[in-house]
Design a protein around this motif. Sequence first.
Motif, PDB file in Angstrom:
ATOM      1  N   HIS A 162      -5.127  12.708  18.590  1.00  0.00           N
ATOM      2  CA  HIS A 162      -4.315  11.478  18.588  1.00  0.00           C
ATOM      3  C   HIS A 162      -4.108  10.942  17.172  1.00  0.00           C
ATOM      4  O   HIS A 162      -3.923   9.737  16.980  1.00  0.00           O
ATOM      5  CB  HIS A 162      -4.953  10.374  19.440  1.00  0.00           C
ATOM      6  N   GLN A 163      -4.138  11.837  16.192  1.00  0.00           N
ATOM      7  CA  GLN A 163      -3.992  11.365  14.810  1.00  0.00           C
ATOM      8  C   GLN A 163      -2.632  10.715  14.567  1.00  0.00           C
ATOM      9  O   GLN A 163      -2.501   9.839  13.714  1.00  0.00           O
ATOM     10  CB  GLN A 163      -4.223  12.518  13.809  1.00  0.00           C
ATOM     11  N   GLN A 164      -1.606  11.113  15.320  1.00  0.00           N
ATOM     12  CA  GLN A 164      -0.284  10.524  15.143  1.00  0.00           C
ATOM     13  C   GLN A 164      -0.267   9.051  15.544  1.00  0.00           C
ATOM     14  O   GLN A 164       0.570   8.279  15.079  1.00  0.00           O
ATOM     15  CB  GLN A 164       0.778  11.310  15.934  1.00  0.00           C
ATOM     16  N   ALA A 165      -1.219   8.658  16.391  1.00  0.00           N
ATOM     17  CA  ALA A 165      -1.290   7.266  16.847  1.00  0.00           C
ATOM     18  C   ALA A 165      -2.246   6.428  16.008  1.00  0.00           C
ATOM     19  O   ALA A 165      -2.002   5.244  15.783  1.00  0.00           O
ATOM     20  CB  ALA A 165      -1.720   7.229  18.315  1.00  0.00           C
ATOM     21  N   PHE A 166      -3.321   7.050  15.528  1.00  0.00           N
ATOM     22  CA  PHE A 166      -4.379   6.294  14.865  1.00  0.00           C
ATOM     23  C   PHE A 166      -4.279   6.262  13.343  1.00  0.00           C
ATOM     24  O   PHE A 166      -4.710   5.293  12.718  1.00  0.00           O
ATOM     25  CB  PHE A 166      -5.751   6.855  15.244  1.00  0.00           C
ATOM     26  N   LEU A 167      -3.748   7.323  12.743  1.00  0.00           N
ATOM     27  CA  LEU A 167      -3.817   7.445  11.283  1.00  0.00           C
ATOM     28  C   LEU A 167      -2.511   7.082  10.590  1.00  0.00           C
ATOM     29  O   LEU A 167      -1.447   7.028  11.213  1.00  0.00           O
ATOM     30  CB  LEU A 167      -4.233   8.868  10.900  1.00  0.00           C
ATOM     31  N   LYS A 168      -2.619   6.857   9.293  1.00  0.00           N
ATOM     32  CA  LYS A 168      -1.453   6.581   8.463  1.00  0.00           C
ATOM     33  C   LYS A 168      -0.960   7.874   7.830  1.00  0.00           C
ATOM     34  O   LYS A 168      -1.653   8.893   7.817  1.00  0.00           O
ATOM     35  CB  LYS A 168      -1.830   5.584   7.357  1.00  0.00           C
ATOM     36  N   MET A 169       0.234   7.829   7.306  1.00  0.00           N
ATOM     37  CA  MET A 169       0.772   8.980   6.579  1.00  0.00           C
ATOM     38  C   MET A 169      -0.090   9.269   5.361  1.00  0.00           C
ATOM     39  O   MET A 169      -0.612   8.334   4.753  1.00  0.00           O
ATOM     40  CB  MET A 169       2.214   8.715   6.162  1.00  0.00           C
TER      41      MET A 169
END
Length: 262
Positions: free
Chosen positions: A152-159
């Motif tokens: 779920h890195q697309q939801a939790f992390l920043k670019m």
Amino acid sequence: MDLPKIKKSDFPNWKSYYLNYQKLLAQSFYIPLLASKEINIKAESKILDVGCGDGGFLSAFSELSKKCHGNEIRDFSWEKINDVKFVIGDICSEEIKERLMPKYDLVILRDVIEHILKDKKINFLSSVKNYMDDNSRLLVTFPPYFSAFGLHQQAFLKMPFKVFPFLGWLPKIVIYFILKITNQSTVWEDLEEIKNSKMTIRNFRRLIDKCGFEICFEERYIIRPSHEIRYGIKMKKANWLKVPLLEEILISGCTFILKIKS
């Protein structure tokens, strides 16, 4: 089937965008999918969304049913959504039974099971099962742990880390170090939860068998329906992919409709 697209720029804030995205996902894909399997949502249909978040997904069902309950472990400060009743508490607890209906026609676990720790999964699903009878159906979706965005890195992390595929394959200490040096340590508990859960397709099949469920319908995607709606990437089904190791890596999302074993 082409799914509608949604843009963040069309909404005043992230909360509004995400709520409307979830509603659109349910309206344009999951409610029609259920109907195609003769699970039609009517005014008297009793629906329970466990791990409902801000209620966006359930809001689409509430436009058809007047008996919708959303359950969450914590308070999301919900705004009024039709006749939806939101109930805060642990679905595994006894006290919550007094605030829910005894049985529901449809129970929803949308991207929830991958957040439940390994040693709690059987108790969790068994508790969900308590709100079902022989005519009830359970809708489950999740991204397999070893897939490109299973963390779920697309939801939790920043670019730029939110677009890094297979980040979940890295050891915990490496992921924590990345979060530390990029000032994102606050999301560590969310990511660790998913790493500890390790919800693979294989583990899910074993889990539902132990809990007394059988599969009515299954669909897997290389590109999930949600990705088409949010990112404009055409949904791609992959029901033909049956190779155990490859499906864990290439399948980005699964949809299961379950019932209690006869």
